[in-house]
Design a protein around this motif. Structure first.
Motif, PDB file in Angstrom:
ATOM      1  N   LEU A 175      -2.699 -13.356   1.397  1.00 50.82           N
ATOM      2  CA  LEU A 175      -2.194 -12.276   0.607  1.00 50.82           C
ATOM      3  C   LEU A 175      -3.252 -11.865  -0.470  1.00 50.82           C
ATOM      4  O   LEU A 175      -3.220 -10.498  -0.709  1.00 50.82           O
ATOM      5  N   ALA A 176      -3.754 -12.746  -1.224  1.00 43.01           N
ATOM      6  CA  ALA A 176      -4.547 -12.353  -2.304  1.00 43.01           C
ATOM      7  C   ALA A 176      -5.719 -11.691  -1.774  1.00 43.01           C
ATOM      8  O   ALA A 176      -6.060 -10.652  -2.362  1.00 43.01           O
ATOM      9  N   GLU A 177      -6.383 -11.927  -0.652  1.00 41.76           N
ATOM     10  CA  GLU A 177      -7.584 -11.041  -0.113  1.00 41.76           C
ATOM     11  C   GLU A 177      -6.998  -9.645   0.457  1.00 41.76           C
ATOM     12  O   GLU A 177      -7.924  -8.866   0.121  1.00 41.76           O
ATOM     13  N   ILE A 178      -5.693  -9.805   0.999  1.00 41.59           N
ATOM     14  CA  ILE A 178      -5.362  -8.238   1.129  1.00 41.59           C
ATOM     15  C   ILE A 178      -5.200  -7.472  -0.138  1.00 41.59           C
ATOM     16  O   ILE A 178      -5.416  -6.119  -0.107  1.00 41.59           O
ATOM     17  N   LEU A 179      -4.537  -8.021  -0.997  1.00 41.63           N
ATOM     18  CA  LEU A 179      -4.336  -7.264  -2.308  1.00 41.63           C
ATOM     19  C   LEU A 179      -5.693  -6.752  -2.994  1.00 41.63           C
ATOM     20  O   LEU A 179      -5.862  -5.787  -3.468  1.00 41.63           O
ATOM     21  N   ASP A 180      -6.571  -7.468  -2.799  1.00 40.28           N
ATOM     22  CA  ASP A 180      -7.908  -7.309  -3.397  1.00 40.28           C
ATOM     23  C   ASP A 180      -8.575  -5.987  -2.700  1.00 40.28           C
ATOM     24  O   ASP A 180      -8.991  -5.343  -3.343  1.00 40.28           O
ATOM     25  N   ARG A 181      -8.215  -6.239  -1.366  1.00 37.94           N
ATOM     26  CA  ARG A 181      -8.838  -5.043  -0.671  1.00 37.94           C
ATOM     27  C   ARG A 181      -8.210  -3.625  -0.902  1.00 37.94           C
ATOM     28  O   ARG A 181      -8.716  -2.606  -1.078  1.00 37.94           O
ATOM     29  N   ILE A 182      -6.912  -3.802  -1.041  1.00 38.24           N
ATOM     30  CA  ILE A 182      -6.107  -2.548  -1.382  1.00 38.24           C
ATOM     31  C   ILE A 182      -6.145  -2.037  -2.664  1.00 38.24           C
ATOM     32  O   ILE A 182      -6.479  -1.007  -3.002  1.00 38.24           O
ATOM     33  N   ASP A 183      -6.322  -2.845  -3.788  1.00 38.09           N
ATOM     34  CA  ASP A 183      -6.705  -2.477  -5.041  1.00 38.09           C
ATOM     35  C   ASP A 183      -7.759  -1.940  -5.026  1.00 38.09           C
ATOM     36  O   ASP A 183      -8.072  -0.865  -5.896  1.00 38.09           O
ATOM     37  N   SER A 184      -9.002  -1.819  -4.409  1.00 41.25           N
ATOM     38  CA  SER A 184     -10.243  -1.370  -4.374  1.00 41.25           C
ATOM     39  C   SER A 184     -10.174   0.013  -4.013  1.00 41.25           C
ATOM     40  O   SER A 184     -11.083   0.796  -4.413  1.00 41.25           O
ATOM     41  N   ILE A 185      -9.211   0.659  -3.505  1.00 34.36           N
ATOM     42  CA  ILE A 185      -8.874   1.902  -3.170  1.00 34.36           C
ATOM     43  C   ILE A 185      -7.607   2.519  -3.799  1.00 34.36           C
ATOM     44  O   ILE A 185      -7.576   3.829  -3.598  1.00 34.36           O
TER      45      ILE A 185
END
Length: 395
Positions: A331-341
């Motif tokens: 979950l944290a990794e997915i949120l990091d990626r979404i936050d970047s865009i």
């Protein structure tokens, strides 16, 4: 600069009105397609210059800029109905315009059918994606007029409707409307897919039966993972979540971990203009979402199969709303990626069964300057309680 826009029919014996005839005789510069020139060349002054409109348009648009007088532009039908007039207004915002339209092709088609067309929704598939047609279908429009092109031909569009679950329309095809070889034919969609038509055509779709669905389709109507019906987001959860995500103001929605596609389908049906991109790593989910999209008439959802963290997300329209349906412990990794865009003001939501997932979701986003918009607990019957969490990016 001044453009005088003249809409004409495709008949070989075009006769201008007196007003347009005076404009023609008093000008030097003229423009239009090759077939327009064949229709009007006998009307033009002996001394004139013709600028041919061809694709790509850059050359003729550049030629207009060098002119020292007004130009009469001949187009088919109405210049401002998905026409060249719209292009000119965009490219020459400070030019002046005079408009002398003729009936557009869908008007002529309706006239031939003696069809009251005040409620007809008009869409263009000419060099465009399916988006507007999808919107009309989802809205259950009774009459849909469609401008076609050489790829999205009547038989191709008929097949698209059948593949999308919309077999409740008949199709009327108008060929060479306003021309010397005009023809109209009304068919079922199944008959249409086996026909070929003249290149210059449009279609009118007539709804012959209602195909609408209630808000919040029950889970037992969906196709789901074999033996795992409880993997689906319950209607009350997904509707509550979607209602909190401000979808009316959003353009692109990502559904990460779509499983059966129920959240994507509900969002698309509620907001037909919304661009929906759904991600799921399970290979079996591809056939499931395709089946469910057809069952519930939700064409246009772009689905991506494979691990979200391994996708080249630059290939897809950037979201301003995201739902996390499944995360596989990342979950944290997915949120990091979404936050970047995700832009400022963007929304991320999830339905968390485990308290650990809810805590990771909230803390990860709080650390990135998100604000909690909603955190509520819902319990349905004997199922485990679910935390509905919606957060907005602040900066």
């Amino acid at each position: 600069m001044k453009f005088i826009l003249v809409g004409i029919s495709d008949t070989s014996n075009y006769v201008p009105t007196n007003e347009v005839g005076d404009l023609i005789s008093g000008n030097y510069y003229f423009s239009g397609g090759k077939r327009h020139y064949e229709r009007v060349k006998h009307l033009l002054p002996l001394s004139h210059e013709w600028l041919n409109i061809t694709i790509p348009l850059a050359e003729v648009l550049s030629s207009y800029q060098s002119l020292d007088g007004s130009v009469v532009v001949f187009v088919s039908g109405d210049p401002f109905f998905y026409g060249f007039g719209t292009t000119l207004k965009r490219e020459f915002p400070y030019a002046s315009f005079e408009n002398y339209p003729y009936f557009n092709s869908l008007q002529m088609h309706a006239h031939r059918l003696n069809l009251p067309y005040e409620e007809m929704m008009c869409v263009s598939c000419t060099g465009r994606p399916w988006d507007r047609l999808n919107e009309a279908l989802i809205r259950n429009e009774g009459i849909i007029g469609v401008l076609t092109d050489r790829k999205k031909r009547p038989e191709v569009i008929a097949q698209y409707l059948l593949d999308s679950g919309y077999d409740n329309y008949d199709i009327s095809v108008g060929e060479n409307l306003g021309g010397d070889s005009e023809r109209l034919i009304t068919l079922t969609l199944n008959d249409c897919i086996h026909q070929e038509f003249a290149p210059l055509n449009n279609i009118i779709l007539h709804r012959k039966a209602d195909r609408s669905f209630p808000i919040g389709v029950s889970n037992d109507q969906y196709r789901y993972l074999d033996g795992r019906p409880n993997m689906m987001t319950k209607p009350i959860y997904r509707l509550h979540t979607i209602s909190l995500m401000q979808m009316h103001a959003k353009k692109v929605f990502w559904d990460v971990g779509f499983c059966t596609g129920s959240v994507s389908i509900e969002a698309k049906r509620l907001y037909p203009k919304l661009k929906v991109v759904a991600f799921e790593k399970r290979l079996v989910s591809e056939e499931i979402i395709k089946d469910n999209m057809k069952r519930f008439g939700a064409p246009g959802i772009e689905y991506v199969i494979g691990d979200f963290l391994n996708q080249d997300i630059d290939d897809y329209a950037r979201p301003d709303a995201v739902f996390i349906g499944g995360h596989g412990g990342k979950l944290a990794e997915i949120l990091d990626r979404i936050d970047s865009i995700l832009p400022v003001g963007g929304i991320i939501a999830t339905n968390a069964v485990k308290e650990e997932s809810a805590s990771i979701f909230i803390q990860t986003l709080l650390d990135k300057d998100y604000q909690i918009e909603e955190k509520s607990h819902i319990q349905l019957d004997t199922f485990n309680p679910v935390s509905v969490i919606v957060m907005m990016k602040q900066k």
